[in-house]
Motif scaffolding. Structure first.
Motif, mmCIF file in Angstrom:
data_model
loop_
_atom_site.group_PDB
_atom_site.id
_atom_site.type_symbol
_atom_site.label_atom_id
_atom_site.label_comp_id
_atom_site.label_asym_id
_atom_site.label_seq_id
_atom_site.Cartn_x
_atom_site.Cartn_y
_atom_site.Cartn_z
ATOM 1 N N ARG A 25 0.818 -1.209 0.000
ATOM 2 C CA ARG A 25 0.000 0.000 0.000
ATOM 3 C C ARG A 25 0.853 1.261 0.000
ATOM 4 N NH1 ARG A 25 -3.912 -1.691 5.055
ATOM 5 N NH2 ARG A 25 -5.075 -3.370 4.019
ATOM 6 N N ASP A 70 -3.799 0.285 -3.576
ATOM 7 C CA ASP A 70 -3.593 -0.735 -4.603
ATOM 8 C C ASP A 70 -2.127 -0.790 -5.047
ATOM 9 O OD1 ASP A 70 -3.222 1.480 -6.259
ATOM 10 O OD2 ASP A 70 -5.100 1.223 -7.344
ATOM 11 N N THR A 107 -11.964 5.129 -3.760
ATOM 12 C CA THR A 107 -10.927 4.938 -4.792
ATOM 13 C C THR A 107 -10.762 6.130 -5.722
ATOM 14 O OG1 THR A 107 -12.230 3.898 -6.585
ATOM 15 C CG2 THR A 107 -11.529 2.464 -4.782
ATOM 16 N N LYS A 109 -8.901 0.577 -12.838
ATOM 17 C CA LYS A 109 -8.965 -0.733 -12.194
ATOM 18 C C LYS A 109 -10.373 -1.007 -11.704
ATOM 19 C CE LYS A 109 -4.221 -1.160 -10.542
ATOM 20 N NZ LYS A 109 -3.386 -1.445 -9.364
ATOM 21 N N HIS A 162 -8.028 4.146 -9.505
ATOM 22 C CA HIS A 162 -7.486 3.206 -8.531
ATOM 23 C C HIS A 162 -8.478 2.097 -8.173
ATOM 24 C CE1 HIS A 162 -3.739 5.348 -7.799
ATOM 25 N NE2 HIS A 162 -4.424 6.480 -7.773
ATOM 26 N N GLY A 163 -7.927 1.021 -7.641
ATOM 27 C CA GLY A 163 -8.752 -0.107 -7.229
ATOM 28 C C GLY A 163 -8.919 -0.199 -5.735
ATOM 29 N N SER A 164 -8.377 0.767 -4.992
ATOM 30 C CA SER A 164 -8.499 0.757 -3.539
ATOM 31 C C SER A 164 -8.398 2.192 -3.027
ATOM 32 C CB SER A 164 -7.391 -0.120 -2.928
ATOM 33 O OG SER A 164 -7.613 -0.324 -1.541
#
Length: 500
Positions: free
Chosen positions: A143, A471, A430, A490, A449-451
């Motif tokens: 992270r 991510d 995200t 993502k 982003h995916g997170s």
């Protein structure tokens, strides 16, 4: 050349490039989202009674007196065109003024200066938000917690949970200038700060020792006490080493470091004397964020999980560990603070899913009001979303982003290119959100982003924003872009509980 006099600074190359983009009709169509949103703003900044439905609906969380506050006028002075340029008919003004009209007015010398003022330049540049892309800067398997440009924009710092801190040379194609392996890591690198001269970097973890690294040394690889010495600044006044540091910042003169900790305290370390010079039992819970208010270093802002922002004046402690004032309004803990740099205004991000704008002249005495929940694994209770603090003294509130799982950060946009006209923030959903400071309108939402996006940073001179996420991606957003194909967004991952 027509754009050469926008500003005699390192931005000249960009200005010329931007001019040629203007002359290409397809590029104007490609501006799309950001231009259409910003050009839709009308008389909001000059006090006109005319309103538009979309803008009005976006302002439902802004107090009715907001546009009349002094900071609205200050922002307009920093980022608005000269009145002779904006006047279209006697007694009527046009805001915003198109770039072509600004250039024509300058050539006709409507402002009687024969050139753009700083505010004129900001008015032009602030329209072109860094919304295109993104393009990958780096990808890690852990992270990303911190991402920050240096004060001059030549360096960029990214810090990751897996002990790595990377410093990139922005002007040399984002080549890794320094690859630092952190010492005595506890959980993650919680914060970093570059010295004003960009000679040193301090980094903090969940430990009472803040480490300092020589960024200017020749070695690219900086392994703690193996290839280079990472000096430790011990903030523990006694043998207690159970607390950690959430926030650390250099003073403007580079002589001091201020830190906020999990033992509810603020620490100031004197680098020249190499000793702890001040410890304040500042709050009743974790101090998640601290910063100096301005260049003088006299004022310190702090934000805590006790829901309060406090102002500390080191020149006149009226009583031991007594703040100069308290600012109430958040319903939940404070995750981050950013100063406007004028010793008067700052913003705070809160676990009540809101950013608040503060004027320290509205400081008051302490009050307590709290709804019990834990943002690390719970969603914000729906029944509290429309609640208002009974003693809310903030100037304005900005909502739309999500503050969950970690200490998400927010900032004023750069003074140089935007006149600090915007506020921007990461988000648990995200995305990166950009709000207009005066109208409260959400003018951009960046999705890739995916997170969780914990941190993001806007280049001090160019329309470029870099975001870092859990991510592991560090990506840059630009206007107009560098001609490369952007990376596809993502997919959002399955939600998991995180204990941070």
């Amino acid at each position: 050349m027509i754009c050469a006099s926008l500003r005699q600074t390192p931005c000249t190359v960009f200005h010329v490039k931007m001019h040629f983009e203007f002359l290409h009709s397809e590029s104007i169509e490609d501006m799309g989202y950001s231009m259409s949103k910003l050009e839709a703003e009308t008389e909001l900044l000059d006090g006109s009674s005319s309103n538009h439905g979309a803008t009005e609906s976006a302002r439902h969380n802004i107090p009715s007196h907001f546009l009349d506050h002094e900071i609205a006028q200050l922002t307009k002075l920093r980022s608005g065109p000269h009145e002779n340029i904006s006047r279209i008919l006697p007694g009527k003004r046009e805001v915003p003024v198109s770039t072509f009209k600004m250039l024509a007015a300058r050539e006709a010398n409507y402002s009687s200066r024969g050139r753009f003022s700083k505010a004129d330049s900001c008015h032009v540049l602030s329209k072109y938000l860094p919304v295109n892309g993104p393009w990958i800067v780096d990808q890690m398997a852990t992270r990303a917690y911190v991402s920050q440009f240096s004060a001059d924009g030549s360096l960029f710092v990214a810090a990751f949970q897996g002990s790595h801190i990377r410093i990139y040379d922005v002007e040399r194609g984002w080549k890794v200038h320094k690859n630092i392996l952190a010492k005595s890591l506890r959980w993650t690198v919680t914060d970093t700060s570059l010295s004003p001269g960009q000679r040193h970097l301090v980094y903090a973890t969940m430990s009472p020792i803040v480490h300092i690294v020589n960024v200017g040394s020749a070695a690219t690889e900086s392994l703690a006490n193996i290839t280079e010495i990472h000096d430790g600044l011990d903030l523990a006044a006694d043998e207690d080493d159970s607390f950690g540091i959430f926030s650390v910042k250099f003073s403007t003169d580079g002589r001091e470091v201020v830190a906020g900790s999990s033992d509810d305290a603020i620490y100031v370390y004197d680098l020249e004397a190499n000793k702890l010079s001040l410890r304040i039992s500042a709050h009743e819970s974790d101090v998640n964020s601290v910063c100096f208010a301005d260049e003088s270093g006299h004022l310190i802002y702090s934000g805590s999980d006790d829901n309060l922002c406090k102002v500390w004046d080191r020149r006149c402690f009226r009583a031991k560990e007594k703040p100069a004032g308290v600012l109430m309004g958040h319903l939940e803990g404070i995750t981050f603070l950013d100063s406007r740099g004028d010793g008067r205004y700052f913003i705070s991000n809160g676990k009540d899913q809101a950013i608040k704008l503060w004027d320290i002249r509205k400081m008051s005495t302490k009050s307590t009001w709290h709804y019990e929940w834990d943002y690390r694994w719970m969603d914000y209770p729906p029944q509290t979303r429309d609640l208002k603090h009974p003693f809310d003294h903030s100037v304005a509130t900005y909502k739309g982003h999500s503050v969950l799982r970690t200490l998400i950060r927010c900032y004023f946009s750069p003074e140089y290119s935007t006149g600090q006209r915007y506020i921007y923030t990461g988000s648990h959903d995200t995305c990166i959100y950009i709000y207009d400071l005066v109208s409260g309108e959400q003018v951009a939402k960046l999705e890739h982003h995916g997170s969780t996006v914990r941190d993001c940073s806007w280049h001090p001179h160019y329309p470029m924003l870099v975001s870092s996420s859990w991510d592991g991606d560090v990506v840059k957003w630009e206007f107009p872009g560098d001609g490369e194909e952007p990376v596809p967004p993502k997919k959002k991952p399955i939600r998991r509980r995180h204990f941070v």
